[in-house]
Write an enzyme that holds these catalytic residues in place. Structure first.
Site, short mmCIF file in Angstrom:
data_model
loop_
_atom_site.label_atom_id
_atom_site.label_comp_id
_atom_site.label_asym_id
_atom_site.label_seq_id
_atom_site.Cartn_x
_atom_site.Cartn_y
_atom_site.Cartn_z
N ARG A 1 -4.23 -10.07 3.55
CA ARG A 1 -4.45 -10.06 2.09
C ARG A 1 -3.16 -9.56 1.45
O ARG A 1 -2.80 -8.40 1.65
CB ARG A 1 -5.64 -9.16 1.76
CG ARG A 1 -6.01 -9.10 0.29
CD ARG A 1 -7.19 -8.16 0.06
NE ARG A 1 -7.60 -8.15 -1.33
CZ ARG A 1 -7.02 -7.41 -2.27
NH1 ARG A 1 -6.02 -6.61 -1.98
NH2 ARG A 1 -7.46 -7.46 -3.51
N LYS B 1 0.84 -1.21 0.00
CA LYS B 1 0.00 0.00 0.00
C LYS B 1 0.87 1.25 0.00
O LYS B 1 2.00 1.25 0.49
CB LYS B 1 -0.94 -0.01 1.21
CG LYS B 1 -2.06 -1.07 1.09
CD LYS B 1 -3.33 -0.53 0.46
CE LYS B 1 -4.26 -1.62 -0.06
NZ LYS B 1 -5.24 -2.09 0.91
N1 HH2 Z 1 -7.28 -3.58 -1.00
C1 HH2 Z 1 -7.40 -3.56 -2.33
C2 HH2 Z 1 -8.44 -4.26 -2.97
N2 HH2 Z 1 -9.33 -4.98 -2.26
N3 HH2 Z 1 -10.11 -5.74 -0.18
C3 HH2 Z 1 -10.02 -5.77 1.16
N4 HH2 Z 1 -10.90 -6.47 1.87
N5 HH2 Z 1 -9.02 -5.09 1.82
C4 HH2 Z 1 -8.10 -4.35 1.17
O1 HH2 Z 1 -7.24 -3.72 1.83
C5 HH2 Z 1 -8.17 -4.29 -0.26
C6 HH2 Z 1 -9.21 -5.01 -0.91
C7 HH2 Z 1 -6.40 -2.81 -3.15
O2 HH2 Z 1 -5.34 -3.65 -3.51
P1 HH2 Z 1 -5.19 -4.38 -4.93
O3 HH2 Z 1 -6.32 -5.34 -5.13
O4 HH2 Z 1 -3.84 -4.97 -5.01
O5 HH2 Z 1 -5.23 -3.21 -6.00
P2 HH2 Z 1 -6.36 -2.68 -6.98
O6 HH2 Z 1 -7.53 -2.26 -6.15
O7 HH2 Z 1 -5.70 -1.53 -7.68
O8 HH2 Z 1 -6.75 -3.79 -7.92
#
Ligand code: HH2
Length: 269
Positions: free
Chosen positions: A248, A214
Site C-alpha cells: 500500500r 510511515k
Molecule cells: N495505513 C494507513 C491507513 N490505512 N490500511 C492498511 N491496511 N494498512 C496500513 O498500513 C494503513 C491503512 C495510514 O496511512 P495514510 O492512509 O497515508 O494516512 P492517514 O491515515 O493519515 O490518512
C-alpha cells in the site's frame, strides 16, 4: 486480480484534510480523479480511497462527513478507472454506499472489531477485505505500545480476525491480512515485524503491508514526511523479499519499478 504472483501495488488516495502525508491535496474531486488516473497509468493494481485519517492522535469523523468526502470521488472513479477500487473504512454505512458505487474491496484497519455488521455486508457482496492489526485506536495507539510476544500476538489477532470473518460468511479467498505498521508499534516493533514478515505465511492468506512514508522510516533516516521515498523503497524491498503480496503506497511509479526488478529477481511469473 490474481494474488500470489507479481507483487501488487495499492495506490493510496486520501480525501481528507489531515492525512499524515497527502492530507488536503485531494479534497477537490477533480484533483482526486487526476491523481487516481495517474496512479493507474503508473501501474497501480488497486486504488484505496480513504475519508478519515488514522494517523496517531486522529479522532473519528462522522459517517455523514466521511461519505461527503469520498462518495463524489468514488462515483467519478467507478466510471473512469479500470482497476479495482478499495474503500479504507471501518464503518458499515460507508462501506455499503461505496460498494453500491462499484467498490470491490473494504480495507478495515479495525479488522471488523469496531463494526461487526460490516462482516455480514462483506459476506453478502463478496468483496475482498483487508483485516489489519492495531493495538488500541488511532487516538491512543502510539501512547505506550507494548507486547510480551509481538509476532505471536499480531499473528493470533489476525488469525482471530480471519476466523471471525469466516464465521460471518466471508470466504477464505476474500481475506487479506496486514500486520499494521505504525498502528500501536514502536520503531523496534516495526523493525521486528519487517524482519520477520514470513512468520505470517502460516496464516495462509495474502499479506498486505503499508510501509509507505510511515514515521518509523522518518525516525530512522531523518527528514520529514516529504523525504521518505528512499526509506519507503528500502522497507518495501525487504517486504517483497519476504514474499509480501500487496504494497500500500503513495508513490506508485517508484514502487512499481521496484517490484518489476525484485519480482524478476525472485522469478515470480
Ligand atoms: N495505513 C494507513 C491507513 N490505512 N490500511 C492498511 N491496511 N494498512 C496500513 O498500513 C494503513 C491503512 C495510514 O496511512 P495514510 O492512509 O497515508 O494516512 P492517514 O491515515 O493519515 O490518512
Amino acid at each position: 486480480m490474481k494474488l500470489g504472483f507479481e507483487t501488487k501495488i495499492m495506490g493510496v488516495l486520501n480525501v481528507t484534510p489531515d492525512s499524515f502525508s497527502d492530507g488536503g491535496l485531494y479534497l477537490d474531486p477533480g484533483l482526486a480523479e487526476e491523481c487516481a488516473l495517474r496512479m493507474q497509468i503508473e501501474g497501480a493494481h488497486i486504488l484505496d480511497i480513504g475519508g478519515e485519517s488514522s494517523r496517531p492522535g486522529a479522532f473519528m469523523v462522522s459517517t455523514k462527513e466521511e461519505l461527503r468526502r469520498i462518495l463524489p470521488v468514488i462515483k467519478r472513479l467507478s466510471k473512469k478507472i479500470k482497476i479495482p477500487l478499495s474503500v479504507d473504512t471501518y464503518k458499515t454505512e460507508v462501506a455499503k454506499a461505496a460498494i453500491q458505487e462499484g467498490v470491490s474491496m473494504v480495507n478495515d484497519i479495525f479488522a471488523l472489531r469496531k463494526n461487526k455488521p460490516l462482516a455480514k455486508l462483506i459476506a453478502r457482496h463478496k468483496t475482498a477485505v483487508v483485516l489489519m492489526h492495531m493495538q488500541g485506536t488511532p487516538a491512543t495507539m502510539q501512547k505506550k505500545p507494548s507486547y510480551k510476544n509481538l509476532l505471536q500476538e499480531v499473528s493470533d489477532y489476525l488469525y482471530n480476525a480471519s476466523r471471525f470473518a469466516r464465521d460471518n460468511g466471508i470466504s477464505e479467498e476474500q481475506i487479506i491480512l496486514d500486520p499494521g505498521f505504525g498502528f500501536g508499534k514502536t520503531i523496534g516493533h516495526n523493525l521486528a515485524l519487517l524482519h520477520e514478515l514470513d512468520f505470517f505465511e502460516k496464516l495462509n492468506h495474502p499479506l498486505l503491508v503499508g510501509l509507505s512514508r510511515k514515521s518509523f522510516i522518518g525516525h530512522l533516516i531523518g527528514g520529514d514526511v516529504s523525504n521518505r521515498l528512499n526509506g519507503s523503497l528500502a522497507a518495501a524491498s525487504a517486504a517483497i523479499l519476504s514474499g509480501v503480496h500487496i504494497l500500500r503506497v503513495h508513490d506508485v511509479l517508484a514502487h512499481k519499478e521496484l517490484t518489476l526488478l525484485l519480482d524478476a529477481l525472485m522469478d515470480k511469473k
